[in-house]
Enzyme design. Sequence first.
Site, mmCIF file in Angstrom:
data_model
loop_
_atom_site.group_PDB
_atom_site.id
_atom_site.type_symbol
_atom_site.label_atom_id
_atom_site.label_comp_id
_atom_site.label_asym_id
_atom_site.label_seq_id
_atom_site.Cartn_x
_atom_site.Cartn_y
_atom_site.Cartn_z
ATOM 1 N N ASN A 13 0.139 -1.085 -0.060
ATOM 2 C CA ASN A 13 0.036 -0.353 -0.188
ATOM 3 C C ASN A 13 0.592 1.246 0.204
ATOM 4 O O ASN A 13 -0.192 2.200 -0.628
ATOM 5 C CB ASN A 13 -1.047 -0.037 1.687
ATOM 6 C CG ASN A 13 -1.477 1.677 1.438
ATOM 7 O OD1 ASN A 13 -2.687 1.407 0.747
ATOM 8 N ND2 ASN A 13 -1.421 1.829 2.642
ATOM 9 N N TYR A 43 3.061 9.388 -11.677
ATOM 10 C CA TYR A 43 1.918 9.160 -10.553
ATOM 11 C C TYR A 43 0.743 7.957 -11.064
ATOM 12 O O TYR A 43 0.498 6.672 -11.286
ATOM 13 C CB TYR A 43 1.141 10.037 -9.694
ATOM 14 C CG TYR A 43 -0.159 9.182 -8.924
ATOM 15 C CD1 TYR A 43 0.861 8.423 -7.275
ATOM 16 C CD2 TYR A 43 -1.400 9.298 -8.373
ATOM 17 C CE1 TYR A 43 0.267 7.629 -6.382
ATOM 18 C CE2 TYR A 43 -1.952 8.273 -8.208
ATOM 19 C CZ TYR A 43 -1.475 7.919 -6.848
ATOM 20 O OH TYR A 43 -2.304 7.521 -5.760
ATOM 21 N N LYS A 101 0.497 3.224 -11.605
ATOM 22 C CA LYS A 101 -0.413 3.224 -10.892
ATOM 23 C C LYS A 101 -0.777 2.065 -11.950
ATOM 24 O O LYS A 101 -1.491 1.188 -12.294
ATOM 25 C CB LYS A 101 -1.801 4.281 -11.096
ATOM 26 C CG LYS A 101 -1.963 5.067 -9.512
ATOM 27 C CD LYS A 101 -0.591 3.609 -8.072
ATOM 28 C CE LYS A 101 -0.734 4.053 -6.917
ATOM 29 N NZ LYS A 101 -0.212 3.106 -5.184
HETATM 30 P P1 NAD Z 1 -0.823 8.987 2.518
HETATM 31 O O1 NAD Z 1 0.593 9.704 2.328
HETATM 32 O O2 NAD Z 1 -1.605 8.815 3.897
HETATM 33 O O3 NAD Z 1 -0.178 7.071 3.254
HETATM 34 C C1 NAD Z 1 1.245 6.745 2.431
HETATM 35 C C2 NAD Z 1 1.654 5.743 3.591
HETATM 36 O O4 NAD Z 1 3.149 4.881 2.025
HETATM 37 C C3 NAD Z 1 2.434 6.147 4.246
HETATM 38 O O5 NAD Z 1 2.534 4.954 5.404
HETATM 39 C C4 NAD Z 1 3.835 6.373 3.660
HETATM 40 O O6 NAD Z 1 4.623 5.614 5.956
HETATM 41 C C5 NAD Z 1 4.274 5.133 2.783
HETATM 42 N N1 NAD Z 1 5.210 5.363 2.531
HETATM 43 C C6 NAD Z 1 5.333 6.386 1.166
HETATM 44 N N2 NAD Z 1 6.769 6.585 0.970
HETATM 45 C C7 NAD Z 1 6.953 5.273 1.171
HETATM 46 C C8 NAD Z 1 8.724 5.454 1.621
HETATM 47 N N3 NAD Z 1 9.717 5.871 0.873
HETATM 48 N N4 NAD Z 1 8.898 3.903 2.206
HETATM 49 C C9 NAD Z 1 8.226 3.370 2.849
HETATM 50 N N5 NAD Z 1 6.648 3.821 3.234
HETATM 51 C C10 NAD Z 1 6.696 4.805 2.350
HETATM 52 O O7 NAD Z 1 -1.480 8.484 1.179
HETATM 53 P P2 NAD Z 1 -3.017 7.819 1.497
HETATM 54 O O8 NAD Z 1 -3.542 8.127 0.979
HETATM 55 O O9 NAD Z 1 -3.327 6.868 2.673
HETATM 56 O O10 NAD Z 1 -2.116 6.499 0.224
HETATM 57 C C11 NAD Z 1 -2.241 5.033 0.287
HETATM 58 C C12 NAD Z 1 -2.150 4.243 -1.093
HETATM 59 O O11 NAD Z 1 -2.848 4.428 -2.006
HETATM 60 C C13 NAD Z 1 -0.932 5.101 -1.732
HETATM 61 O O12 NAD Z 1 -0.623 3.373 -2.923
HETATM 62 C C14 NAD Z 1 -1.741 5.627 -2.220
HETATM 63 O O13 NAD Z 1 -0.906 5.826 -4.085
HETATM 64 C C15 NAD Z 1 -3.113 5.013 -3.646
HETATM 65 N N6 NAD Z 1 -4.089 6.143 -3.135
HETATM 66 C C16 NAD Z 1 -4.676 7.158 -2.451
HETATM 67 C C17 NAD Z 1 -5.712 8.194 -2.857
HETATM 68 C C18 NAD Z 1 -6.439 9.011 -1.754
HETATM 69 O O14 NAD Z 1 -7.058 9.799 -2.527
HETATM 70 N N7 NAD Z 1 -6.241 9.091 -0.332
HETATM 71 C C19 NAD Z 1 -6.535 7.627 -4.268
HETATM 72 C C20 NAD Z 1 -6.224 6.115 -4.630
HETATM 73 C C21 NAD Z 1 -4.869 5.848 -4.521
#
Ligand code: NAD
Length: 245
Positions: free
Chosen positions: A88, A153, A157
């Site tokens: 994730n 990005y 994906k």
């Molecule tokens: P967030 O920024 O709140 O959390 C991201 C997480 O990834 C954190 O726990 C962070 O520690 C970890 N992370 C980031 N860089 C890292 C690294 N270099 N090494 C290890 N861990 C790392 O974001 P989120 O919204 O919870 O996103 C989680 C996933 O969901 C991501 O893959 C994101 O692309 C995807 N996503 C999010 C959304 C949204 O709208 N929030 C939409 C589609 C997909």
Amino acid sequence: MLEHKVAIITGGTRGIGLETVRVFKEHKAEVILFGSKKETVEGAIAKLKQEGLEVEGYYPNLNDFDEIQQVLKEIDHKYGHIDILVNNAGISANKKIEDTSSQEFEHIIDINVNAMFRMTKAVIPYMKKHHGGVILNTSSMVSIYGQPSGVGYPTSKFAVNGLTKSLARELASIPIRVNAVAPGIINTDMVASLPKEIIDPLIETIPLGRIGEARDVANAFLFLASDMASYITGAILSVDGAARS
Ligand code: NAD
């Protein structure tokens, strides 16, 4: 739904990952969360403890295959098996291509795709040893439609979907099921950091009339991780309120 299962969740310190930790714990899994830093991992563990949820955490460098292997070995030794991996961790981008350096582009691919490859490759021997497992990847709505800026990005994906669909076929005989969840706009720090000009027009396109909550995505992971999804592999499950960007 996940009793006796051991699950690793990367990016488990906040947002979608942290909520998935909660939901998996509520459904009786043993959960190990991964984060990028000692402080954030310890912070998340402490927060969960206050909520009555006991989890362990690690912060391996996801760009270092040897370090990942070492940590997984330790987890397998301690818990006896690894059944579920939720890939994730991820970062996003929103700059126009003219303002994006090749290093910035490569950095996104490194975290969102290459780290997913490394984690997946490293966990397979343990799942094989236990005659199966489930690998779940966080994709995105932009893996279907692209987005008007921050090309790294959506590119990453689209690659997540390719990895998911291909490995579903390659690993089916073990059997390891491989699926992805493609969230729409979810209420997390990642979205809070995006400019209003990008978010507001996107919300207008959502037929369900709201942005998603982390729990909406965590519930989809729960279903796909559970035996209720035992005939589902290679799927990219949209959790986006029917949004179209
Ligand atoms: P967030 O920024 O709140 O959390 C991201 C997480 O990834 C954190 O726990 C962070 O520690 C970890 N992370 C980031 N860089 C890292 C690294 N270099 N090494 C290890 N861990 C790392 O974001 P989120 O919204 O919870 O996103 C989680 C996933 O969901 C991501 O893959 C994101 O692309 C995807 N996503 C999010 C959304 C949204 O709208 N929030 C939409 C589609 C997909």
